[in-house]
Design an enzyme around this catalytic site. Sequence first.
Site, mmCIF file in Angstrom:
data_model
loop_
_atom_site.group_PDB
_atom_site.id
_atom_site.type_symbol
_atom_site.label_atom_id
_atom_site.label_comp_id
_atom_site.label_asym_id
_atom_site.label_seq_id
_atom_site.Cartn_x
_atom_site.Cartn_y
_atom_site.Cartn_z
ATOM 1 N N GLY A 336 49.556 39.830 -42.301
ATOM 2 C CA GLY A 336 50.497 40.847 -41.832
ATOM 3 C C GLY A 336 51.485 41.159 -42.926
ATOM 4 N N GLY A 339 52.972 38.052 -44.879
ATOM 5 C CA GLY A 339 52.099 37.191 -45.670
ATOM 6 C C GLY A 339 50.824 36.947 -44.916
ATOM 7 C CG ASP A 450 54.214 43.641 -31.622
ATOM 8 O OD1 ASP A 450 53.535 44.624 -31.244
ATOM 9 O OD2 ASP A 450 54.125 43.146 -32.758
HETATM 10 P P1 ADP Z 1 51.955 39.810 -37.289
HETATM 11 O O1 ADP Z 1 53.408 39.781 -37.016
HETATM 12 O O2 ADP Z 1 51.610 40.161 -38.690
HETATM 13 O O3 ADP Z 1 51.194 40.635 -36.310
HETATM 14 P P2 ADP Z 1 50.786 37.515 -35.935
HETATM 15 O O4 ADP Z 1 51.682 36.442 -35.444
HETATM 16 O O5 ADP Z 1 50.287 38.441 -34.896
HETATM 17 O O6 ADP Z 1 51.510 38.275 -37.106
HETATM 18 O O7 ADP Z 1 49.559 36.839 -36.706
HETATM 19 C C1 ADP Z 1 48.627 37.599 -37.448
HETATM 20 C C2 ADP Z 1 47.209 37.113 -37.184
HETATM 21 O O8 ADP Z 1 47.069 35.747 -37.537
HETATM 22 C C3 ADP Z 1 46.782 37.206 -35.738
HETATM 23 O O9 ADP Z 1 46.288 38.455 -35.421
HETATM 24 C C4 ADP Z 1 45.708 36.130 -35.669
HETATM 25 O O10 ADP Z 1 44.485 36.599 -36.161
HETATM 26 C C5 ADP Z 1 46.222 35.068 -36.627
HETATM 27 N N1 ADP Z 1 46.995 34.060 -35.883
HETATM 28 C C6 ADP Z 1 48.323 34.055 -35.683
HETATM 29 N N2 ADP Z 1 48.711 32.991 -34.956
HETATM 30 C C7 ADP Z 1 47.588 32.299 -34.687
HETATM 31 C C8 ADP Z 1 47.315 31.090 -33.939
HETATM 32 N N3 ADP Z 1 48.290 30.407 -33.353
HETATM 33 N N4 ADP Z 1 46.042 30.676 -33.850
HETATM 34 C C9 ADP Z 1 45.054 31.379 -34.433
HETATM 35 N N5 ADP Z 1 45.243 32.507 -35.127
HETATM 36 C C10 ADP Z 1 46.483 32.977 -35.263
HETATM 37 MG MG MG Z 2 50.478 40.479 -34.515
#
Ligand code: ADP
Ligand code: MG
Length: 596
Positions: A336, A339, A450
Amino acid sequence: MRDIAYNLPFFYGSISRSEADDYLRLGGMSDGLFLLRLCLRNLGGYVLSVVYELKIYHYPIERQLNGTYAIAGGKAHCGPEELCEYYSRDADGLCSVLRKPCLRAAGVEPKPGVFDSIREHMLREYARQTWNLEGEALEQAIISQAPQLQKLIATTAHEKMVWYHGPISREDAERRLYSGAQPDGKFLLRQRKEAATYALSMLYGKSAYHYKIDLDKSGKFSITDGSKFDTLWQLVEYLKLKSDGVINVLREACNNPSQPNEPVKPPSLPPNRQSVVGLACNPDGYTPEPFGGHRIHPEDTSSYVSPYSDPEELKDKKLYLKRECLLIDEVELGSGNFGCVKKGVYKMRKKQIDVAIKVLKNDNEKSLKDELMKEAEFMQKLDNPYIVRMIGVCQAEHLMLVMEMAAGGPLNKFLSSKKDHISIDNVVELLHQVSVGMKYLEENNFVHRDLAARNVLLVNQHYAKISDFGLSKAIGADDSYYKARTAGKWPVKWYAPECINFRKFSSKADVWSFGITMWEALTFGQKPYKKMKGPEVVSFIEHGGRLDRPAECPDEMHELMQECWTYKWEDRPGFEKVESKMRNYHDQITQKPTTV
Ligand code: ADP
Ligand code: MG
C-alpha cells in the site's frame, strides 16, 4: 495439558479454601506465607492465599479475555508466576508482600482440577469442527480465540453431563430423584420454564429440595446470593465440595436416562461429527455445526466484556515488541501507500505464531510514521473475534506493525478466485461475521471509514476478520460522528453522501460501506460502479441511483443492502439492526435451531 502453574512449588491445584488454610497452618502462619491454588469459580482463574498477623486472606486472580491475570483492582500480569513474583516485591494492596512460599511436601502433586484435562481437548475439537481447520491453521485459531472459545464451550458443557436433565418439570424431577436409591445429596439440574433459568433439585432426609439458580447481569450463576460461577458445571463441582447455601453437599448424580450412563466426563462429540474430522469435504459443502449439535452464533463470542474497556487495562499491555522475537519472511502479502505487508513469525514465551507485518517503507517521512502509530494505537483497543488482532509494534530497521495472520487474504480476491466453489450461504456466513465485528465497533464508538471487501481478510473459508484501521477514528463521548478537517484520498465509492458532502463519519456511514461490501461479496468480488469515476458515482447517488442487484443475490440480502444505502443517515439502520437481519437470514438458510 498441565496447568501453567503446575511446576510452581507453592501451587496446590484444585484444593478448597479450608484445605488451603490447613496447609498454611501446617506451614507455620508466618507473615507473608503464601500458596497458590486453582479457583473453582472462574474459568482459568487462581486464588492466592496469604497469611498476615495470623489471619489468612484469599485473593481471587481472574484470567482476563486477553489472557492476562489480575487480582481485582490490581495490575495485569502475563501469568500466575509473574503475578506472584510481582507481589513478592510489592504488596500493592495485598495484606502483605509475599515473603515465603508454602511449599508442597515432597511427592505431593498439585490436585488436578475438574476442568484441566478436558478444557484443551474441547477447545481443539470445537475449533476443528466449527472452522474445519487442521494443522498450523488450527493452532493459530486456538491461540487467537482461546479465551472466547473456552467460555463458549464451558457455558454449554453442562448439557453433556449425566446430572443435567433439560427442561423437565419439578414433579418429574422428584419422580426421577425418588426412583431407585435415595441417598442424601442425590441431585439433578433442570431447566425451568422461564428462558435460561435453571434449578437444582436434591434429596435430603428422603425429601426433595429445589433451588432456583439465578443468573445475574454479568452472566454469573448463583443460588440465593451464594458464590457466583461462570458456568453451571462449576457451580455443581463447587457444591460437591461445599454446601454453600444448600442443605447438603451434592453427592450422587441422578442420571438422566437420555444421557450416557457414565460418571461426569469430558463431553465428546456426536459420532457423526467425529467422523467428519480430517475428511476432505466439498469446499462449500461444509456447514458449521458447533460442539454438542447446538448452533452457537458467532455473536455469542462477542458479548463478553472487552478486557480493554477499562483504560487502566491498556497500561500493562505492551505495545512494543522485541526485534529478536520477530522473524520476517521475504514473502509479501500485500502492499500500500505506507510500504508493504510481509509474512513472518513472532516468537512468544511458549509458542510461535504466524504474523503479518506492515512495514513502513520510508521511516523518514514523519507523517507516515505518525499514521502507522495511530493505526497501532487504535488497533490496540480492539478485542473481537471478527477483527484482526494486533500483536504489537516493532521499531527496528523500520517501524513495523505486527498483526495476527489471516492466511486467506482479502475477501474480494478470495471470492473472485474461488467463485465456482463457494456457495451464497457461505458468503452470507462471512458477511454476517463482518456485521458482528462492525456492531462491536459501533458499540464502542469507533468508525472504521474504510470498510470494503479488500479490507475484510479471511482466516479460512468460514472465518472473516475486519482489518485495515488506517482511517479509523474514535468518536468523542458527546458526538455521534467524526468530522474530517479536510477531504483526503478517500474510497469515494464506499462512502455515504454525508461523508462526501459534509465530511461527517458515523457508524451509519460505515453501514453504507457495509452495503457496498455486501454487494462486492455477493458478486464474488466484482468492482462496484465499474467504469464510473468518483465524481460520477457521487452524482449518480445524489440522483437516486444505486448498484444493481447481484445476479445470485437472495431477496433478503438485496433488501438489506438497499437499506444500507438509505440516503439520509438519520433514517439508515445501525449495525445493531443490520447484524440482527444478517443473523436471522443466516439462521433461516442454515435451518438450524436458534435457541439452545
Ligand atoms: P492498506 O492501508 O494499504 O490498504 P492493509 O492493512 O489493507 O493496508 O494491508 C494491505 C494488504 O496486506 C491487504 O490487502 C492484505 O493482502 C495484506 N494483509 C494485511 N494485513 C494482513 C493480515 N493480518 N494477514 C494477512 N494479510 C494481510
Ligand atoms: Mg487495505
